[in-house]
Design a protein around this motif. Structure first.
Motif, PDB file in Angstrom:
ATOM      1  N   GLY A   7      -1.429  -5.825  -5.517  1.00  0.00           N
ATOM      2  CA  GLY A   7      -2.318  -5.313  -4.482  1.00  0.00           C
ATOM      3  C   GLY A   7      -3.563  -4.656  -5.047  1.00  0.00           C
ATOM      4  N   HIS A   8      -3.737  -4.711  -6.362  1.00  0.00           N
ATOM      5  CA  HIS A   8      -4.920  -4.083  -6.964  1.00  0.00           C
ATOM      6  C   HIS A   8      -5.792  -5.105  -7.688  1.00  0.00           C
ATOM      7  CE1 HIS A   8      -1.966  -0.763  -6.771  1.00  0.00           C
ATOM      8  NE2 HIS A   8      -3.005  -0.121  -6.328  1.00  0.00           N
ATOM      9  N   ASP A   9      -5.878  -6.296  -7.146  1.00  0.00           N
ATOM     10  CA  ASP A   9      -6.663  -7.340  -7.792  1.00  0.00           C
ATOM     11  C   ASP A   9      -8.161  -7.071  -7.627  1.00  0.00           C
ATOM     12  OD1 ASP A   9      -7.447  -9.492  -5.274  1.00  0.00           O
ATOM     13  OD2 ASP A   9      -5.940  -7.960  -4.959  1.00  0.00           O
ATOM     14  N   TRP A  11     -10.466  -8.620  -6.082  1.00  0.00           N
ATOM     15  CA  TRP A  11     -11.041  -8.760  -4.744  1.00  0.00           C
ATOM     16  C   TRP A  11     -10.758  -7.554  -3.852  1.00  0.00           C
ATOM     17  CZ3 TRP A  11     -14.961 -11.724  -4.460  1.00  0.00           C
ATOM     18  CH2 TRP A  11     -15.044 -12.848  -5.278  1.00  0.00           C
ATOM     19  N   HIS A  12      -9.679  -6.838  -4.149  1.00  0.00           N
ATOM     20  CA  HIS A  12      -9.451  -5.563  -3.439  1.00  0.00           C
ATOM     21  C   HIS A  12     -10.577  -4.594  -3.815  1.00  0.00           C
ATOM     22  CE1 HIS A  12      -7.784  -1.717  -2.239  1.00  0.00           C
ATOM     23  NE2 HIS A  12      -7.668  -1.342  -3.494  1.00  0.00           N
ATOM     24  N   ILE A  13     -10.874  -4.524  -5.096  1.00  0.00           N
ATOM     25  CA  ILE A  13     -11.944  -3.636  -5.578  1.00  0.00           C
ATOM     26  C   ILE A  13     -13.282  -4.038  -4.944  1.00  0.00           C
ATOM     27  CG2 ILE A  13     -13.141  -2.757  -7.648  1.00  0.00           C
ATOM     28  CD1 ILE A  13     -10.085  -2.131  -7.529  1.00  0.00           C
ATOM     29  N   LEU A  40     -13.968   2.073  -9.848  1.00  0.00           N
ATOM     30  CA  LEU A  40     -12.995   2.631 -10.803  1.00  0.00           C
ATOM     31  C   LEU A  40     -11.729   3.169 -10.144  1.00  0.00           C
ATOM     32  CD1 LEU A  40     -15.498   4.618 -13.077  1.00  0.00           C
ATOM     33  CD2 LEU A  40     -14.401   2.432 -13.601  1.00  0.00           C
ATOM     34  N   HIS A  41     -11.629   3.110  -8.803  1.00  0.00           N
ATOM     35  CA  HIS A  41     -10.585   3.894  -8.139  1.00  0.00           C
ATOM     36  C   HIS A  41      -9.155   3.482  -8.476  1.00  0.00           C
ATOM     37  CE1 HIS A  41     -10.191   0.747  -4.992  1.00  0.00           C
ATOM     38  NE2 HIS A  41      -9.011   1.293  -4.771  1.00  0.00           N
ATOM     39  N   ASP A  42      -8.931   2.233  -8.849  1.00  0.00           N
ATOM     40  CA  ASP A  42      -7.554   1.822  -9.145  1.00  0.00           C
ATOM     41  C   ASP A  42      -7.235   1.775 -10.634  1.00  0.00           C
ATOM     42  OD1 ASP A  42      -6.261   1.726  -6.749  1.00  0.00           O
ATOM     43  OD2 ASP A  42      -6.830  -0.337  -6.294  1.00  0.00           O
ATOM     44  N   ILE A  43      -8.253   2.003 -11.468  1.00  0.00           N
ATOM     45  CA  ILE A  43      -8.023   2.074 -12.915  1.00  0.00           C
ATOM     46  C   ILE A  43      -7.075   3.240 -13.171  1.00  0.00           C
ATOM     47  CG2 ILE A  43      -9.131   2.533 -15.163  1.00  0.00           C
ATOM     48  CD1 ILE A  43     -10.803   0.357 -14.432  1.00  0.00           C
ATOM     49  N   ALA A 117     -12.292   3.358   2.903  1.00  0.00           N
ATOM     50  CA  ALA A 117     -12.376   1.932   2.579  1.00  0.00           C
ATOM     51  C   ALA A 117     -11.071   1.453   1.949  1.00  0.00           C
ATOM     52  CB  ALA A 117     -13.552   1.685   1.628  1.00  0.00           C
ATOM     53  N   ASP A 118     -10.503   2.259   1.050  1.00  0.00           N
ATOM     54  CA  ASP A 118      -9.249   1.881   0.380  1.00  0.00           C
ATOM     55  C   ASP A 118      -8.111   1.807   1.401  1.00  0.00           C
ATOM     56  OD1 ASP A 118      -7.816   1.238  -1.979  1.00  0.00           O
ATOM     57  OD2 ASP A 118      -6.996   3.262  -2.062  1.00  0.00           O
ATOM     58  N   ARG A 119      -8.068   2.762   2.326  1.00  0.00           N
ATOM     59  CA  ARG A 119      -6.996   2.775   3.332  1.00  0.00           C
ATOM     60  C   ARG A 119      -7.156   1.615   4.312  1.00  0.00           C
ATOM     61  NH1 ARG A 119      -6.460   9.360   3.775  1.00  0.00           N
ATOM     62  NH2 ARG A 119      -5.316   9.487   1.798  1.00  0.00           N
ATOM     63  N   ALA A 129      -1.140  -9.139   3.980  1.00  0.00           N
ATOM     64  CA  ALA A 129      -1.083 -10.038   2.808  1.00  0.00           C
ATOM     65  C   ALA A 129      -0.774  -9.240   1.545  1.00  0.00           C
ATOM     66  CB  ALA A 129      -2.410 -10.778   2.656  1.00  0.00           C
ATOM     67  N   ARG A 130      -1.414  -8.087   1.393  1.00  0.00           N
ATOM     68  CA  ARG A 130      -1.209  -7.275   0.185  1.00  0.00           C
ATOM     69  C   ARG A 130       0.221  -6.729   0.118  1.00  0.00           C
ATOM     70  NH1 ARG A 130      -5.030  -2.655  -0.201  1.00  0.00           N
ATOM     71  NH2 ARG A 130      -4.551  -2.606  -2.422  1.00  0.00           N
ATOM     72  N   ALA A 131       0.761  -6.326   1.268  1.00  0.00           N
ATOM     73  CA  ALA A 131       2.118  -5.759   1.270  1.00  0.00           C
ATOM     74  C   ALA A 131       3.144  -6.801   0.808  1.00  0.00           C
ATOM     75  CB  ALA A 131       2.477  -5.235   2.656  1.00  0.00           C
TER      76      ALA A 131
HETATM   77 NI    NI Z   1      -7.238   0.598  -3.998  1.00  0.00          NI
END
Ligand code: NI
Ligand code: ADP
Length: 211
Positions: A7-9, A11-13, A40-43, A117-119, A129-131
């Motif tokens: 879920g952190h690919d 395209w999510h970023i 950088l939020h999911d790094i 945006a992340d939520r 799809a991500r779940a």
């Molecule tokens: Ni995220």
């Protein structure tokens, strides 16, 4: 992140970056900070560091320092990337289930834009799809009627759950609508929330062979 299946690919970023910038423009937030924090939020995600919740912030800070950004700008970015996670809003202890974790500090416009945006990206058609992608990656079943979902879980339970993916809708996705900060975000969340409910309704009808 190009090959991530949790879920952190990339395209999510990409989506979070664009949506966060759009919300930021509405809110009059600093676009540069929002864009950099979104990228950088999911790094900093604890899942990439064997559960260590601090390692991500160290990595983000280290990288920004190597680029010679000002210390105050670095603080602002790290503040966002370490506060953004849904998991941080969950209580540490069982007796506080249903309450919000009180450790969250100041909420800047920039943090609001990136968080919303992340939520939003965990809701609606994309959130669904991500779940299931996440569930598949960790070998979770789609649904198991014997394993009940609980709306109120602790941080530890969220981190260690092996429940079916449908349970995640109740543990997180359906709660997001009431956790959005900005008016534009709330408007979008309403639509995406409605779609989640519609999907669940159809899912259970099909499960019972009714439709
Ligand atoms: Ni995220
Ligand atoms: P956060 O960093 O805010 O805690 P996550 O990293 O847990 O969020 O979520 C990343 C993506 O994976 C989201 O789309 C989320 O809904 C999904 N996800 C997280 N945990 C699960 C789970 N147990 N089952 C299914 N999907 C999940």
């Amino acid at each position: 992140m190009s090959k991530d299946s949790t879920g952190h690919d990339w395209w999510h970023i990409y989506r979070v970056r664009n949506l966060a910038k759009r919300i930021a423009r509405h809110e009059g937030a600093d676009i540069f900070i929002v864009e950099l924090a979104a990228l950088l939020h999911d790094i900093g995600d604890y899942k990439f560091f064997k559960g260590d919740e601090e390692a991500g912030a160290v990595k983000v800070r280290g990288w920004l320092t190597s680029l010679e950004f000002s210390p105050s700008l670095i603080d602002k970015i790290v503040e966002i990337t370490s506060q953004i996670s849904f998991m941080h809003t969950l209580p540490d202890k069982s007796k506080e289930k249903g309450k919000k974790n009180s450790t969250t500090s100041i909420i800047s416009k920039e943090l609001m834009a990136v968080t919303d945006a992340d939520r939003l990206d965990a809701m609606g058609a994309i959130g669904i799809a991500r779940a299931f992608t996440y569930g598949g990656f960790f070998n979770r079943p789609i649904y198991d009627p014997a394993i009940k979902a609980s709306k109120f879980i602790t941080k530890e339970e969220y981190k260690t759950t092996e429940a079916p993916s449908i349970n995640h809708f109740y543990e997180k996705l359906l709660k997001l609508k009431d956790m959005i900060y900005t008016p534009l975000g709330r408007k979008m969340a309403k639509r995406r929330h409605r779609f989640l409910n519609l999907y669940l309704k159809q899912f259970f009808k099909e499960w019972k062979g009714k439709k």
